[in-house]
Enzyme design. Structure first.
Site, PDB file in Angstrom:
ATOM      1  N   CYS A   2      11.680   2.581  -1.470  1.00 32.82           N
ATOM      2  CA  CYS A   2      11.955   4.021  -1.206  1.00 32.82           C
ATOM      3  C   CYS A   2      13.311   4.745  -1.762  1.00 32.82           C
ATOM      4  O   CYS A   2      14.296   3.804  -2.074  1.00 32.82           O
ATOM      5  CB  CYS A   2      12.088   4.132   0.462  1.00 32.82           C
ATOM      6  N   ARG A  27      12.377   3.833  -8.914  1.00 30.74           N
ATOM      7  CA  ARG A  27      12.422   2.930  -7.948  1.00 30.74           C
ATOM      8  C   ARG A  27      10.931   2.527  -7.512  1.00 30.74           C
ATOM      9  O   ARG A  27      10.587   1.507  -6.649  1.00 30.74           O
ATOM     10  CB  ARG A  27      13.233   3.228  -6.535  1.00 30.74           C
ATOM     11  N   TRP A  75       7.892   4.349  -0.540  1.00 29.45           N
ATOM     12  CA  TRP A  75       6.691   3.323  -1.466  1.00 29.45           C
ATOM     13  C   TRP A  75       6.312   2.785  -0.062  1.00 29.45           C
ATOM     14  O   TRP A  75       7.033   1.920   0.643  1.00 29.45           O
ATOM     15  CB  TRP A  75       7.558   2.482  -2.084  1.00 29.45           C
ATOM     16  N   ASN A  99      14.984   3.727   4.283  1.00 25.72           N
ATOM     17  CA  ASN A  99      14.456   2.954   3.379  1.00 25.72           C
ATOM     18  C   ASN A  99      14.725   1.280   4.044  1.00 25.72           C
ATOM     19  O   ASN A  99      15.842   1.007   4.343  1.00 25.72           O
ATOM     20  CB  ASN A  99      15.622   2.792   2.131  1.00 25.72           C
ATOM     21  N   GLY A 100      13.747   0.474   3.951  1.00 26.91           N
ATOM     22  CA  GLY A 100      13.934  -0.681   4.409  1.00 26.91           C
ATOM     23  C   GLY A 100      12.635  -1.012   5.436  1.00 26.91           C
ATOM     24  O   GLY A 100      11.567  -0.071   5.226  1.00 26.91           O
ATOM     25  N   GLU A 479       7.591 -14.166 -20.281  1.00 31.22           N
ATOM     26  CA  GLU A 479       8.045 -12.997 -20.256  1.00 31.22           C
ATOM     27  C   GLU A 479       7.233 -11.892 -20.885  1.00 31.22           C
ATOM     28  O   GLU A 479       6.933 -10.859 -20.427  1.00 31.22           O
ATOM     29  CB  GLU A 479       9.814 -12.799 -20.644  1.00 31.22           C
ATOM     30  N   LYS A 483       5.255  -8.637 -19.191  1.00 26.89           N
ATOM     31  CA  LYS A 483       5.521  -7.416 -19.734  1.00 26.89           C
ATOM     32  C   LYS A 483       4.250  -6.753 -19.961  1.00 26.89           C
ATOM     33  O   LYS A 483       3.933  -5.683 -19.583  1.00 26.89           O
ATOM     34  CB  LYS A 483       6.210  -7.172 -20.913  1.00 26.89           C
ATOM     35  N   GLU A 486       2.044  -5.996 -16.783  1.00 24.08           N
ATOM     36  CA  GLU A 486       2.619  -5.121 -15.809  1.00 24.08           C
ATOM     37  C   GLU A 486       2.556  -3.661 -16.360  1.00 24.08           C
ATOM     38  O   GLU A 486       2.238  -2.598 -15.791  1.00 24.08           O
ATOM     39  CB  GLU A 486       4.067  -5.282 -15.280  1.00 24.08           C
ATOM     40  N   HIS A 502      -5.400 -28.754 -21.826  1.00 17.62           N
ATOM     41  CA  HIS A 502      -5.716 -29.269 -20.529  1.00 17.62           C
ATOM     42  C   HIS A 502      -6.679 -28.248 -19.600  1.00 17.62           C
ATOM     43  O   HIS A 502      -6.751 -28.468 -18.430  1.00 17.62           O
ATOM     44  CB  HIS A 502      -4.626 -29.877 -20.049  1.00 17.62           C
ATOM     45  N   LYS A 601      11.024  -0.633  -8.771  1.00 19.07           N
ATOM     46  CA  LYS A 601      12.069  -1.148  -9.516  1.00 19.07           C
ATOM     47  C   LYS A 601      12.846  -2.173  -8.640  1.00 19.07           C
ATOM     48  O   LYS A 601      13.231  -3.143  -9.219  1.00 19.07           O
ATOM     49  CB  LYS A 601      12.971  -0.061 -10.204  1.00 19.07           C
TER      50      LYS A 601
END
Ligand code: F6R
Length: 606
Positions: A2, A27, A75, A99-100, A479, A483, A486, A502, A601
């Site tokens: 948020c 964010r 969010w 926020n939280g 990485e 990328k 996502e 394997h 973010k």
């Protein structure tokens, strides 16, 4: 997660708050809202979806007017994204943005329901407004103090009391909040980009501090109402750094900023040619006493940590463990007083990484934060900090922050190797010389952009993509795979090249893309034999290797070359074409590159 913005000043605050919220879009959010003092009451407007929905809604309905207000991008955690669940929330005389997460909200909700409060939403946040209203008796600060005794979890709050016009109250516990200090105007915000257009001066609100803002004053008190003299900080980057500057997306801009960011990150630690890595509270003597290092982080930052492990173990011969923060914090980790815990985080606010740091501190283990955002919680709470100085990273997917995290770890590895006398001063000098030339090599690697666009055109409709590599190339495979998935939503996996056979090799079919990273001379032949295995099963093979590596054309469909003679530093370049690959593929597939679905973010919940 948020985002919070608040304004009190002389101008109409609506535009300023909406602009601030748009600068916090990175964010991640699914709804937005605003509350402003409007004559003698507080007007609230909120809308599910993008910020534009809210803007259009405000324009269509009554134009909002006022010089004091708070805004929020949500969010969703408790309750689905909806107009109703969006913030601000209002109960009685109190309106809040939050926020939280309030962990004991059900218990408080039940208590307040018995006091005849009626709840309209499914959120944990609405109970904060009700609790404040219940506790409010002419003294807003007292009500906030009392509420903070009852609330468990994390919160930064922007609060308006109906009978306190043109005042914003704020408190912070475990979620970030800054106070922007302007001329006849003051701000609250979750992060600096929201206020940078108006002021470069800000204060960092600490745990349990309460701020009272009017247009001409900012007063900060602690939970005992003692006045606190806050230090005013100055942002050391300008508004352009938070703009796209002609690039189509922040992500592309940030990929191209990597040479500059790497240079800035390392430059601060050199005195002429000499490495002068001085970290507060981490003397050479202290470093020399270390027996083990634990690197703890999440996502991309954890991948940087994996590169760090290979390099520190190779150069300094100290054992390093890399741990996922959300695992580390709950596994009762075996850590001792002779260990160092390195927490890596771009935002410095990631809940799991912060919890891991606190766990280490509780056990009195020395902690070092490798952090980008100055003054963030992780930076403030760690014993020592190594700032990465990448400037603001706006795109949700981390690129330049990853590169500078690796740079910081290279510096640490060289320093440790020197302190442990595993390399001579001359070897140290030579490694530093190579490292200092890396920004030029990254610049050169960026020239692969056109080639990578073609590659993305070929692979844009793939169902699955595999990345393989050995050693540090394996870390870069992880990485690269993160990328790609996502951003483009293509399924992808990364494997240590020798591990594929394997089990996972059964997924390789005719035309399955396999991207191999093979930049380590001593491992090159081994990775090439793994390529033979996938080629024999019909894979379309892309090889990322050094300019001077021998190429077997029968094995590779496409070769992407990065500059040679980079020694241990190849990850700083090999990641670049792979970031570009994820970027172009996502753009071609019509994805929202800077704000991929479901992501935030700054992940301030566990
Ligand atoms: C992926 C990405 C995330 C972050 C992770 C940790 O592109 O950005 O995986 O790396 O959420 O975030 P910080 O570094 O802020 O702790």
């Amino acid at each position: 997660m948020c985002g919070i913005v608040g304004y009190v000043g002389k101008s109409n605050c609506v535009e300023c708050i909406l602009d601030g919220l748009s600068r916090l879009e990175y964010r991640g959010y699914d709804s937005a809202g605003i509350a402003i003092f409007n004559e003698n009451n507080i007007s609230i407007m909120k809308k599910c979806g993008k910020l534009n929905n809210l803007k259009e809604y405000i324009e269509k309905n009554s134009p909002l007017n006022g010089t004091c207000g708070i805004g929020h991008t949500r969010w969703a955690t408790h309750g689905k994204p909806s107009d109703l669940n969006s913030h601000p929330h209002s109960q009685g005389r109190v309106t809040i943005v939050h926020n939280g997460i309030i962990e004991n909200y059900l218990q408080i909700k039940q208590f307040l329901a018995e006091k005849n409060y009626i709840f309209k939403t499914e959120t944990d946040s609405e109970i904060v407004a009700a609790l404040l209203d219940f506790l409010y008796d002419k003294d807003p600060v007292q009500a906030i103090i009392e509420a903070s005794k009852k609330l468990e979890g994390s919160y930064s709050l922007g609060i308006l009391f109906e009978d306190q016009p043109d005042k914003i109250y704020a408190i912070r516990k475990n979620s970030p909040l800054i106070i922007g200090v302007g001329k006849s105007e003051n701000f609250i915000a979750s992060d600096v980009p929201a206020i940078i257009k108006h002021t470069k001066k800000y204060m960092l609100l600490d745990q349990g501090e309460i701020a009272i803002l009017t247009k001409d004053s900012v007063k900060v008190v602690d939970l005992q109402k003692n006045k606190i003299q806050k230090k005013i900080q100055t942002v050391d980057w300008d508004v352009e750094s938070a703009e796209k500057n002609g690039f189509s997306h922040f992500m592309l801009k940030e990929i191209f900023e990597q040479p500059k960011a790497a240079k800035r990150c390392m430059g601060l630690h050199f005195d002429g040619d000499r490495l002068e890595l001085k970290i507060k509270n981490l003397s050479d003597k202290k470093l020399k006493s270390l027996k083990k290092i634990h690197i703890v982080a999440c996502g991309t930052a954890m991948h940087a940590g994996m590169v760090g492990k290979y390099i520190i173990e190779k150069l300094a011969k100290i054992p390093v463990e890399v741990e996922i923060a959300s695992e580390f914090r709950y596994k009762n980790p075996i850590i001792s007083k002779e260990d160092l815990i390195v927490i890596i985080s771009q935002s410095g606010e990631t809940a799991d990484s912060l919890a891991a740091l606190r766990l280490a501190r509780e056990k009195n283990i020395l902690t070092l934060a490798v952090v980008n955002v100055v003054g963030s919680s992780i930076a403030r709470e760690a014993d020592s900090v190594l700032y990465t100085h990448a400037g603001p990273e706006i795109s949700v997917a981390s690129t330049k922050a990853f590169t500078v995290q690796m740079v910081a770890l290279y510096l640490l590895a060289i320093k440790l190797a020197n302190v442990f006398e595993k390399i001579s001063d001359n070897e140290c000098y030579k490694l530093c010389e190579k490292l200092r030339d890396i920004p030029n090599k990254i610049e050169k690697t960026l020239e692969t952009d056109d080639q990578i666009l073609k590659l993305s055109n070929i692979f844009q409709n793939s169902k699955d993509v595999f990345f393989i590599g050995r050693g540090v190339d394996y870390c870069i495979s992880l990485e690269a795979s993160l990328k790609l998935k996502e951003l483009s939503y293509i399924h992808s996996e990364a494997y240590a090249a020798g591990e594929l056979k394997h089990g996972t090799i059964s997924l390789i079919e005719e035309n399955t893309p396999v991207i191999a990273i093979a930049t380590q001379d001593d491992l090159y032949a081994k990775t090439i034999s793994n390529l033979k295995e996938v080629k024999a099963r019909g894979a379309k093979v892309v090889l990322i290797c050094n300019e001077n590596s021998p190429i077997d054309k029968s094995l590779t469909d496409l070769v992407v070359k990065i500059p040679s003679n980079m020694d241990i530093f190849t990850p700083l370049c090999s990641i670049v074409p792979l970031q570009l690959f994820a970027y172009h593929t996502a753009v071609l597939r019509g994805c929202d590159v800077d704000r991929p679905r479901n992501l935030a973010k700054s992940v301030t919940v566990e």
